[in-house]
Design a protein around this motif. Structure first.
Motif, PDB file in Angstrom:
ATOM      1  N   ALA A   1       0.873  -1.186   0.000  1.00 53.18           N
ATOM      2  CA  ALA A   1       0.000   0.000   0.000  1.00 53.18           C
ATOM      3  C   ALA A   1       0.898   1.220   0.000  1.00 53.18           C
ATOM      4  O   ALA A   1       1.933   1.244   0.681  1.00 53.18           O
ATOM      5  CB  ALA A   1      -0.922   0.013   1.217  1.00 53.18           C
ATOM      6  N   PHE A   2       0.499   2.235  -0.780  1.00 55.34           N
ATOM      7  CA  PHE A   2       1.291   3.461  -0.830  1.00 55.34           C
ATOM      8  C   PHE A   2       0.384   4.589  -1.326  1.00 55.34           C
ATOM      9  O   PHE A   2       0.177   4.756  -2.520  1.00 55.34           O
ATOM     10  CB  PHE A   2       2.496   3.300  -1.760  1.00 55.34           C
ATOM     11  N   ASP A   3      -0.191   5.325  -0.398  1.00 54.17           N
ATOM     12  CA  ASP A   3      -1.083   6.439  -0.709  1.00 54.17           C
ATOM     13  C   ASP A   3      -0.399   7.722  -0.249  1.00 54.17           C
ATOM     14  O   ASP A   3      -0.556   8.133   0.899  1.00 54.17           O
ATOM     15  CB  ASP A   3      -2.430   6.244  -0.019  1.00 54.17           C
ATOM     16  N   LEU A   4       0.371   8.334  -1.144  1.00 53.11           N
ATOM     17  CA  LEU A   4       1.162   9.518  -0.806  1.00 53.11           C
ATOM     18  C   LEU A   4       0.259  10.754  -0.772  1.00 53.11           C
ATOM     19  O   LEU A   4       0.207  11.543  -1.701  1.00 53.11           O
ATOM     20  CB  LEU A   4       2.296   9.707  -1.814  1.00 53.11           C
ATOM     21  N   ALA A   5      -0.479  10.857   0.326  1.00 54.92           N
ATOM     22  CA  ALA A   5      -1.393  11.968   0.571  1.00 54.92           C
ATOM     23  C   ALA A   5      -1.561  12.079   2.080  1.00 54.92           C
ATOM     24  O   ALA A   5      -1.381  11.084   2.798  1.00 54.92           O
ATOM     25  CB  ALA A   5      -2.746  11.699  -0.093  1.00 54.92           C
ATOM     26  N   PRO A   6      -1.881  13.279   2.597  1.00 54.73           N
ATOM     27  CA  PRO A   6      -2.095  13.397   4.037  1.00 54.73           C
ATOM     28  C   PRO A   6      -3.125  12.377   4.531  1.00 54.73           C
ATOM     29  O   PRO A   6      -4.207  12.240   3.957  1.00 54.73           O
ATOM     30  CB  PRO A   6      -2.598  14.831   4.196  1.00 54.73           C
ATOM     31  N   GLY A   7      -2.731  11.604   5.542  1.00 52.56           N
ATOM     32  CA  GLY A   7      -3.574  10.546   6.075  1.00 52.56           C
ATOM     33  C   GLY A   7      -3.418   9.226   5.347  1.00 52.56           C
ATOM     34  O   GLY A   7      -3.954   8.205   5.779  1.00 52.56           O
ATOM     35  N   GLY A   8      -2.651   9.220   4.248  1.00 52.03           N
ATOM     36  CA  GLY A   8      -2.460   8.003   3.462  1.00 52.03           C
ATOM     37  C   GLY A   8      -1.574   7.001   4.163  1.00 52.03           C
ATOM     38  O   GLY A   8      -0.757   7.343   5.021  1.00 52.03           O
ATOM     39  N   GLN A   9      -1.740   5.765   3.790  1.00 54.69           N
ATOM     40  CA  GLN A   9      -1.029   4.661   4.415  1.00 54.69           C
ATOM     41  C   GLN A   9       0.071   4.139   3.493  1.00 54.69           C
ATOM     42  O   GLN A   9      -0.073   4.122   2.274  1.00 54.69           O
ATOM     43  CB  GLN A   9      -2.038   3.533   4.694  1.00 54.69           C
ATOM     44  N   TRP A  10       1.169   3.708   4.107  1.00 56.36           N
ATOM     45  CA  TRP A  10       2.262   3.062   3.397  1.00 56.36           C
ATOM     46  C   TRP A  10       2.578   1.772   4.152  1.00 56.36           C
ATOM     47  O   TRP A  10       2.944   1.808   5.326  1.00 56.36           O
ATOM     48  CB  TRP A  10       3.465   3.990   3.356  1.00 56.36           C
ATOM     49  N   LEU A  11       2.402   0.641   3.475  1.00 55.45           N
ATOM     50  CA  LEU A  11       2.731  -0.656   4.048  1.00 55.45           C
ATOM     51  C   LEU A  11       3.881  -1.243   3.248  1.00 55.45           C
ATOM     52  O   LEU A  11       3.789  -1.384   2.023  1.00 55.45           O
ATOM     53  CB  LEU A  11       1.532  -1.605   3.987  1.00 55.45           C
ATOM     54  N   ILE A  12       4.953  -1.574   3.936  1.00 52.01           N
ATOM     55  CA  ILE A  12       6.141  -2.120   3.280  1.00 52.01           C
ATOM     56  C   ILE A  12       6.672  -3.282   4.109  1.00 52.01           C
ATOM     57  O   ILE A  12       6.765  -3.185   5.336  1.00 52.01           O
ATOM     58  CB  ILE A  12       7.225  -1.037   3.067  1.00 52.01           C
ATOM     59  N   THR A  13       6.982  -4.373   3.432  1.00 58.11           N
ATOM     60  CA  THR A  13       7.654  -5.496   4.068  1.00 58.11           C
ATOM     61  C   THR A  13       9.100  -5.459   3.614  1.00 58.11           C
ATOM     62  O   THR A  13       9.389  -5.542   2.414  1.00 58.11           O
ATOM     63  CB  THR A  13       7.004  -6.840   3.678  1.00 58.11           C
ATOM     64  N   MET A  14       9.978  -5.294   4.573  1.00 58.09           N
ATOM     65  CA  MET A  14      11.415  -5.282   4.315  1.00 58.09           C
ATOM     66  C   MET A  14      11.947  -6.667   4.680  1.00 58.09           C
ATOM     67  O   MET A  14      11.695  -7.155   5.779  1.00 58.09           O
ATOM     68  CB  MET A  14      12.094  -4.205   5.152  1.00 58.09           C
ATOM     69  N   THR A  15      12.673  -7.283   3.741  1.00 57.07           N
ATOM     70  CA  THR A  15      13.204  -8.617   3.969  1.00 57.07           C
ATOM     71  C   THR A  15      14.723  -8.531   4.067  1.00 57.07           C
ATOM     72  O   THR A  15      15.388  -8.068   3.141  1.00 57.07           O
ATOM     73  CB  THR A  15      12.792  -9.576   2.837  1.00 57.07           C
ATOM     74  N   ALA A  16      15.238  -8.973   5.212  1.00 54.18           N
ATOM     75  CA  ALA A  16      16.687  -8.963   5.442  1.00 54.18           C
ATOM     76  C   ALA A  16      17.341 -10.069   4.620  1.00 54.18           C
ATOM     77  O   ALA A  16      16.677 -10.989   4.136  1.00 54.18           O
ATOM     78  CB  ALA A  16      16.975  -9.163   6.928  1.00 54.18           C
ATOM     79  N   SER A  17      18.650  -9.980   4.482  1.00 53.14           N
ATOM     80  CA  SER A  17      19.396 -10.959   3.683  1.00 53.14           C
ATOM     81  C   SER A  17      19.262 -12.376   4.234  1.00 53.14           C
ATOM     82  O   SER A  17      19.433 -13.343   3.500  1.00 53.14           O
ATOM     83  CB  SER A  17      20.864 -10.553   3.582  1.00 53.14           C
TER      84      SER A  17
END
Length: 142
Positions: free
Chosen positions: A45-61
């Motif tokens: 998810a990536f809603d670049l607006a005030p109140g928007g949500q960003w969901l990111i899964t970062m995977t380590a090596s």
């Protein structure tokens, strides 16, 4: 924020400000460079607006997934982003300023954490991780 820990990183990049901003504002590009060395990313998810949500899964090596949830609070297109990292740990505010700098552009990155024993202990690690993030961004921008 009273009793805050402030971490500031800043770097000039050999691209124009709009290109630098787009590297963050476009999720397909952002996923390619975000995080310290050794991480890969999946943005759901990536809603670049005030109140928007960003969901990111970062995977380590080593294959460990870190699911992160952010909220965007303030956006000035091409110039400024303020976001709050909500989970899993270390709630903090991140302010990014994108400015013209000579023939390129400057990214200023300001993190604000509530002052705790834990954040005091990891402060130096966070500054170094931010520099790795900037290294990855520079390599991505070529």
């Amino acid at each position: 924020m009273a009793d805050a820990i402030e971490i500031i990183n800043e770097r000039d990049f050999a691209v124009d400000r709009q290109t630098l901003y787009a590297a963050f504002a476009e999720p397909a590009m952002l996923a390619r460079w975000w995080g310290p060395h050794g991480f890969t990313n999946r943005i759901t998810a990536f809603d670049l607006a005030p109140g928007g949500q960003w969901l990111i899964t970062m995977t380590a090596s080593n294959g460990t997934d870190f699911h992160n949830r952010w909220r965007f609070d303030d956006i000035v297109d091409g110039a400024y982003i303020r976001a709050v990292h909500l989970e899993p740990v270390h709630v903090f505010t991140l302010e990014m300023r994108f400015e013209d700098a000579g023939s390129g552009a400057r990214l200023s990155w300001r993190m604000l954490f509530k002052k705790t024993e834990e954040t005091e202990a990891i402060r130096h690690l966070l500054k170094a991780a931010n520099e790795q993030n900037f290294d990855r961004l520079a390599a991505f921008l070529g």
